[in-house]
Each structure stands twice: as C-alpha cells, then as structure tokens.
Design an enzyme around this catalytic site. Structure first.
Site, short mmCIF file in Angstrom:
data_model
loop_
_atom_site.label_atom_id
_atom_site.label_comp_id
_atom_site.label_asym_id
_atom_site.label_seq_id
_atom_site.Cartn_x
_atom_site.Cartn_y
_atom_site.Cartn_z
N GLU A 302 -10.74 29.48 8.35
CA GLU A 302 -10.36 30.60 9.19
C GLU A 302 -8.85 30.75 9.40
O GLU A 302 -8.39 30.95 10.52
CB GLU A 302 -11.05 30.45 10.55
CG GLU A 302 -10.61 29.23 11.39
CD GLU A 302 -11.38 27.93 11.12
OE1 GLU A 302 -11.92 27.78 10.01
OE2 GLU A 302 -11.43 27.08 12.01
N HIS A 326 -18.78 34.14 10.02
CA HIS A 326 -18.40 32.85 10.63
C HIS A 326 -16.87 32.72 10.73
O HIS A 326 -16.34 32.47 11.81
CB HIS A 326 -18.99 31.71 9.80
CG HIS A 326 -18.64 30.34 10.31
ND1 HIS A 326 -19.48 29.62 11.13
CD2 HIS A 326 -17.54 29.57 10.15
CE1 HIS A 326 -18.90 28.47 11.45
NE2 HIS A 326 -17.72 28.41 10.85
N GLU A 327 -16.19 32.90 9.62
CA GLU A 327 -14.72 32.72 9.65
C GLU A 327 -14.07 33.77 10.55
O GLU A 327 -13.11 33.48 11.25
CB GLU A 327 -14.14 32.77 8.23
CG GLU A 327 -14.72 31.75 7.25
CD GLU A 327 -14.87 30.33 7.77
OE1 GLU A 327 -14.08 29.93 8.65
OE2 GLU A 327 -15.79 29.63 7.34
N HIS A 330 -14.20 32.81 14.15
CA HIS A 330 -13.18 31.83 14.54
C HIS A 330 -11.90 32.51 15.06
O HIS A 330 -11.09 31.85 15.70
CB HIS A 330 -12.80 30.95 13.35
CG HIS A 330 -13.65 29.73 13.16
ND1 HIS A 330 -13.85 28.80 14.16
CD2 HIS A 330 -14.34 29.27 12.07
CE1 HIS A 330 -14.62 27.81 13.68
NE2 HIS A 330 -14.93 28.08 12.43
N GLU A 349 -16.69 25.00 16.45
CA GLU A 349 -17.73 25.32 15.46
C GLU A 349 -19.05 25.80 16.08
O GLU A 349 -19.69 26.71 15.56
CB GLU A 349 -17.96 24.12 14.52
CG GLU A 349 -16.73 23.73 13.68
CD GLU A 349 -16.22 24.84 12.76
OE1 GLU A 349 -16.95 25.82 12.52
OE2 GLU A 349 -15.07 24.73 12.29
N ASP A 408 -12.50 13.67 9.92
CA ASP A 408 -13.49 14.15 8.96
C ASP A 408 -14.87 13.54 9.24
O ASP A 408 -15.90 14.15 8.95
CB ASP A 408 -13.03 13.80 7.55
CG ASP A 408 -13.38 14.90 6.56
OD1 ASP A 408 -13.30 16.08 6.95
OD2 ASP A 408 -13.73 14.57 5.41
N TYR A 416 -21.85 22.08 14.60
CA TYR A 416 -22.28 23.41 14.19
C TYR A 416 -23.64 23.76 14.79
O TYR A 416 -23.79 24.71 15.54
CB TYR A 416 -22.40 23.49 12.66
CG TYR A 416 -21.08 23.43 11.93
CD1 TYR A 416 -20.47 24.60 11.49
CD2 TYR A 416 -20.45 22.22 11.67
CE1 TYR A 416 -19.26 24.56 10.80
CE2 TYR A 416 -19.23 22.17 10.99
CZ TYR A 416 -18.64 23.35 10.56
OH TYR A 416 -17.45 23.31 9.89
N1 BES Z 1 -13.10 25.44 9.96
C1 BES Z 1 -14.22 25.19 9.15
C2 BES Z 1 -13.93 24.25 8.01
C3 BES Z 1 -13.37 22.91 8.43
C4 BES Z 1 -13.76 22.30 9.60
C5 BES Z 1 -12.44 22.30 7.64
C6 BES Z 1 -13.19 21.07 9.97
C7 BES Z 1 -11.90 21.08 7.98
C8 BES Z 1 -12.27 20.46 9.15
C9 BES Z 1 -14.86 26.47 8.62
O1 BES Z 1 -14.85 27.50 9.55
C10 BES Z 1 -16.30 26.21 8.32
O2 BES Z 1 -17.00 25.85 9.23
N2 BES Z 1 -16.73 26.43 7.10
C11 BES Z 1 -18.11 26.31 6.73
C12 BES Z 1 -18.71 27.68 6.82
C13 BES Z 1 -20.12 27.78 7.21
C14 BES Z 1 -20.54 26.97 8.40
C15 BES Z 1 -20.53 29.24 7.36
C16 BES Z 1 -18.14 25.82 5.29
O3 BES Z 1 -17.08 25.69 4.69
O4 BES Z 1 -19.21 25.53 4.78
ZN ZN Z 2 -16.26 27.03 11.14
#
Ligand code: BES
Ligand code: ZN
Length: 636
Positions: A302, A326-327, A330, A349, A408, A416
């Site tokens: 995002e 989703h993005e 955010h 999330e 991580d 989520y």
């Molecule tokens: N912000 C996240 C990705 C992220 C979170 C990167 C924590 C590094 C650390 C992004 O918004 C996300 O949640 N992406 C998901 C999308 C899905 C839940 C719709 C993905 O990449 O799968």
């Molecule tokens: Zn996200």
C-alpha cells in the site's frame, strides 16, 4: 448485481469530497497537532534504535542515482530535524549501507559518526552528533543489491518486455533502513522530496506525486507533502507507461501489460468513491497502481498514492481485484492511522481486511463478499492449526510479542483473518450504522497519528462500548486480542454459493462425471472452494478428468492454479512437474510459494525435488521470499 442507485449516490458524494488536493499549509497545520500527540503516547518499538522523544526527522530531501550495471543506489539524504530535547545525538537505523560522509548545516567539517553494531536483522544504530542549533544533517551513502534487502534489481529477462532492467523496493516492515538511513519505526512520520536519476529509457516512480510520462533526461522529481512513516518509502524504475482510469485513479505497467491491467482494474475509481462514502475522504490526492514483474514478493503493498501490485492478479476477468480493494483500504487503516509497532500490526491488517470486504460488498454484492469472508474463515482455521503444530500458539493472539524476533514472524494470517472476524463481531453486535460511524470518526480523529493496541482499546471503550454494557460482554475484545486461539463468539458465516459447490463435489466424488458438475455460473471463490475441498487421495484418472474438464493447469487465474498445484503434489498427479517448476521459477509471490514448497516437502522424495527447483528459482526471488524459503527448506 450492481446497485445503480447506490452508484449514482456515490458519484454525487465523491464529486464534492474529492477534487483539489490539499495545500501544503493545511496539511502542516492538521498534522502538527497530531504529531505532538504521537510523542505523548507511551510505547517502545523493539525494532528500531531511534530515540524519538529526543530528536526526530521531520523532512527528507533525497537525491539518488540508480546504476543498473553495478546494481547500486548512490544517494545523498538531507534531513530536516527537530531537536526536541536539545540533545547532542540523533539516532538513525541503518543496515548494510556504505556511509561515505555525514555533514551538518551548523558545522563545516565532516562529522565523526558512530555505528553501534547490533542484531543482524535489525541492522545498526547510527549515532550522529548534533547541537541545539542543528537544523539539517546530510548523509552520503551507497546501497547495493547484495546488502539492501528492500531492493530487487531485475535483469531484462525477468520483466514482461524482456528488453530493459527493472528495480523495485519493498520497505515494510523494517527494510527501509537497507536503502535509506532513517528512523525506521512506523510511528515516526516525515514529508519528503526527491530527485532520482535513472537510465534515459526508464521512468522512475515513488510513493509520492509522480510523473505520467518519461522525460528525455532520466531525472525525475517527487514530492510527498503528507508525512509518511519510513515503511511507506518506495521506488520503482522500469520501462513504464501510464493510463488514467478515472478522475483520480490510474495504472502504471510495462507497455505490453498496460492494456490488460487497465481492463482488469476498470472498477478502481468505483472502489475509491465507494471507500470514501464508507469511511470519509481519501486523503492522498490520487490513487494509482503499478503492476510489477512477477517476482514481487507480495500480492500488493500500500505505498501511498501508488500501490505496488503483483501481475498475478491480472486474471482477465477482474476476479482477483479484492487485492486492490485491500491496498486501497490501507489508505485509511495503516497509512492514515498507523500501527505504532509491528506488534500492533492487526490494527493495520485486520481493519483493512474488514474494510476491503465492505468495498467488495458494495461493488460486487453481498454474496461475493460473503464468499471471501468464508475463505478467510477457512484460512484462519488452517493457520491456527498450523501455528499450534509449530508450537507457536502464542502467535495466535492478535497482539503479538515480537521482542528479539523478526517482525516478519508476526506476519501470519492471524492479524488479517482473526482481526477481520473481531471487526465483524463488533459490527454484528453494535449494528452496522453505529459501527460505521465509530470507524469513520476513528479515522478522522487519528489521521496521521499512531495507534497502539492499548490506545485503541481505550478509545473503543470510551466511544462505543460504554454506550451499552452488554456490548463489552458480548464481544470480549480483550479475549480476542490478548488470548490464544479463536473465541467461541466468532461470527459464523454460511454461503449458499459454497453449499452449491459442496453438493456438486459430492456428486462427483460419488461417481458422477466431472462434465456433469453444474459450474457454468461459478466465480473464482467458488472454484477455490472446490479445489480446496478435493482430497489428497484421488486417482490419476480422477485428477486428469478434473484437469481435462476444467483446465486448472492452464488456468490464467493464478489463485486457481496455485490452489490446484497444492493438490497436484499430494495426489502425485504425474506429468505436471514441469508446470509446477515453471510456476515456482516465474512467480516470487510468497503467498503462493510457501504452500507449494510445503506440499513438496511433505511428499515422497520431496525435499530433494524442492531443493532442485529452488536452486533454479532462488535467483529470481526478492530477499523477502528467499529468506522465508531458505528457512522453510532448511538452509537457515
Ligand atoms: N502491507 C501488506 C504487505 C506486508 C505486510 C508487507 C507486512 C510486509 C510486512 C499488504 O497490504 C498485504 O497485506 N498484502 C497481501 C494482500 C492480501 C491480504 C489481499 C498480500 O500481499 O498477499
Ligand atoms: Zn494489507
């Protein structure tokens, strides 16, 4: 399915609320007060070495040159600081950067900096001497492909066009410090301006005001007038084109991808307008998406004004665009109201998955949103089971403990999906209208501010739960947030669309023909449900009957394909080794890699098969994915 009346109403509202972008002064006034509040909150971030209450960075002027031959980024970063306490040192986070020179506006000579070596995954603490009179400091440094885990330099063969190299960054959670010395904690925000020099045939884009065309010089200028945390600092460089999708939406992609991307994301303006109607004005001016090459390790990221997205959501039929919702969501939950630390990530999330579901409901209807919710519920069950089996039950709490751990590790399905169900429970308990008002006020009250789990709970209590004593006992938010597992009061979802899938599958399992399965009206979530339910003990004939009838292996829908491969492996379905291998080499999206490699590991002789593929695939992966796969395959 579309509700025309509603759409008309949305258009009218958004015409008023969105239009001219905010002036710099207005933004400054609005944010100044909020920032002061941030500093009053008491919390500590285990993942940063800065001392934010003493001296903070307020603005960054960044000048960088990208060298694709050396795979380096050479930059000078000039920071405007606020020495709040008049201290003699300001601290920044850095990791694997070569620092050449540090200067200060109130001193002629090069400064002696001290680098305190710390944890490898956290990097080092950079201590820079300052005085009460210091207004700016500047750092000249180089980041290279080897050390900078945020950066991925791609060779032309890894792009759609195959002619030009590409570079993208991924800073969340704590990788910004690998390409910018910074106060790398999500609660610290700064505005920025940048000048980036790239090869003349490429265009540069940032999480900022962006160009829409290439220029002759290869020098691009950016401004981000709204303060953002370091994890949202982002850059992409490639052979890119822009196409507008609406009054404040558009898409960037390589030339050969731009048309299919524009078609796939046709609903984007509608999504922005819908989101504004739900939870208040979009605060970032434009909302664009860039489609990156397939090695991008996430589905989406995002970055403000410019979501970074995987090309694997281009299915040809707009069926995977929940990711865009989703993005986009955010832009409120995360970018506007930001988790104070990575232990509070559910505030980013969980809220976002809920908001995403609401956008999808408005645009694609309640049945569709309901199916997504049910998939989320199934993922949640699986995730809890898996975490328990790994002795990680503590990580099934919404508020996780990440002291001494890589953030991580907290990035499981819990923030989520469990976060989503807590939001849903609150909605069901207090009623949608009350809940929506609460959220809208929450976003407005805390915009450009930081949020801890405790301060959220205080606010929730004060503004919502105290209105009715039964709500607190029905919801039990503390149980959800601080205790393990899934509370019994989790909302139950049923879907007649999924029940239809289950009936058809049973008929087939009991000896019916695949061609007799009534699936002509099925949408992607139904197909995913169907594949997820296939068991692991099918015969070759059964597998090939399904594949011949429904074309899963050849599917242009990456979610369907990945789910299918997860069944191909335990069913030992022969002849697909190459297809699985090709997919694992081309796609670097961690969400797909993890379950497929896991399935390989579980299969007979799987470890050596997995390692043989991984050896070929690893050079294509971004560090985020290779780190995880190294661990999964036992290299680390
Ligand atoms: N912000 C996240 C990705 C992220 C979170 C990167 C924590 C590094 C650390 C992004 O918004 C996300 O949640 N992406 C998901 C999308 C899905 C839940 C719709 C993905 O990449 O799968
Ligand atoms: Zn996200």
């Amino acid at each position: 399915m579309r509700n025309t009346l509603l759409i008309l109403a949305l258009a009218a509202v958004s015409a008023i609320s969105c239009g001219t972008e905010k002036g710099k002064e207005q933004i400054e006034q609005e944010t100044a007060m909020n920032e002061r509040n941030n500093l009053e909150l008491d919390y500590s971030d285990h993942h940063s070495y800065l001392k934010p209450k003493e001296a903070v960075v307020k603005h960054l002027n960044w000048k960088a040159t990208i060298d694709f031959n050396q795979k380096t980024l050479a930059a000078t970063a000039t920071y405007t600081i606020d020495n709040i306490k008049g201290v003699d040192t300001i601290y920044l986070d850095v990791r694997n950067l070569a620092i050449n020179k540090v200067n200060r506006d109130d001193s002629q000579k090069d400064l002696d900096i001290v680098v305190h070596k710390k944890e490898p995954f956290l990097g080092d603490q950079l201590a820079i001497p300052i005085t009460a009179a210091t207004k700016t400091i500047s750092i000249n440094y180089v980041a290279n492909a080897e050390g900078a885990d945020a950066l991925q330099f791609l060779n032309p063969v890894q792009t759609a066009g195959k002619k030009h190299p590409f570079l993208f960054t991924q800073s969340q959670a704590i990788l910004a410090r690998t390409w910018l010395p910074c106060q790398d904690s999500p609660g610290i925000r700064f505005t920025y301006e940048a000048e980036v020099t790239v090869p003349k045939e490429l265009m540069a884009l940032m999480s900022a005001k962006n160009p829409t065309e290439k220029n002759e010089s290869g020098v691009y200028h950016f401004t981000m007038d709204q303060p953002v945390p370091s994890y949202l600092f982002a850059l992409a460089v490639g052979d890119l084109e822009y196409k507008s999708l609406g009054k404040n939406t558009g898409v960037y992609a390589e030339p050969s991808v731009i048309e299919s991307a524009a078609y796939e994301f046709e609903d984007m303006q509608d999504m922005v307008d819908t989101a504004e109607t739900l939870y208040g004005p979009y605060q970032w001016g434009v909302y664009d998406v860039i489609v990156l090459p397939p090695s991008f390790p996430f589905g989406g990221m995002e970055n403000p004004r410019l979501t970074f997205a995987t090309p694997t959501i281009i299915a040809g039929d707009k069926s995977l665009t929940a990711l865009i919702a989703h993005e986009l969501a955010h832009s409120w939950s995360g970018n506007l109201v930001t988790n104070a630390t990575w232990e509070d990530i559910w505030l980013n999330e969980g809220f976002t998955v809920y908001f995403e579901n609401r956008i999808m409901e408005e645009i694609f209807g309640a049945d569709f949103a309901n199916m997504l919710a049910l998939l989320s519920y199934q993922d949640l069950q699986d995730e809890i089971k898996w975490l328990n089996s790994e002795n990680r039950s503590a990580d099934t709490r919404l508020r996780v403990d990440l002291e001494g751990r890589n953030p991580d590790d907290g990035l499981t399905g819990i923030p989520y999906d469990k976060g989503f169900f807590l939001m849903k429970l609150m909605e069901e308990t207090v009623g949608r209208e009350e809940w929506d008002n609460f959220l809208k006020t929450y976003f407005d009250t805390f915009k450009f501010k930081v949020m801890t789990t405790d301060s959220f709970l205080d606010y929730l209590d004060k503004e919502l739960l105290s209105k009715n004593p039964e709500w607190e006992t029905t919801i039990q938010p503390n149980k959800w947030i601080f205790e393990e597992g899934l509370p019994e009061n989790c909302p139950k979802i049923t879907s007649t669309k999924f029940e239809a899938v289950e009936r058809e599958l049973t008929k087939w399992t009991n000896g019916g023909k695949a061609s007799a399965i009534e699936s002509s009206e099925w949408v992607t979530p139904q197909w995913l449900h169907f594949i997820n339910l296939i068991n692991d003990t099918l015969s070759q004939e059964q597998m090939s009957e399904l594949d011949a009838t429904f074309g899963f292996t050849q599917s242009g829908n990456s979610e369907i394909k990945a789910a299918w491969f997860e069944k191909v492996i335990p069913n030992n379905y022969a002849g697909l080794e190459n297809a699985v291998e090709e997919f694992l080499i081309e796609v670097g999206r961690r969400k797909f890699l993890t379950p497929i490699y896991k399935a390989l590991l579980k299969s007979e002789g799987g470890l050596s098969a997995a390692k043989a593929i991984y050896e070929k695939a690893r050079p294509n992966y971004h560090a985020v994915s290779s780190e995880s796969m190294d661990k999964l395959l036992g290299y680390k």
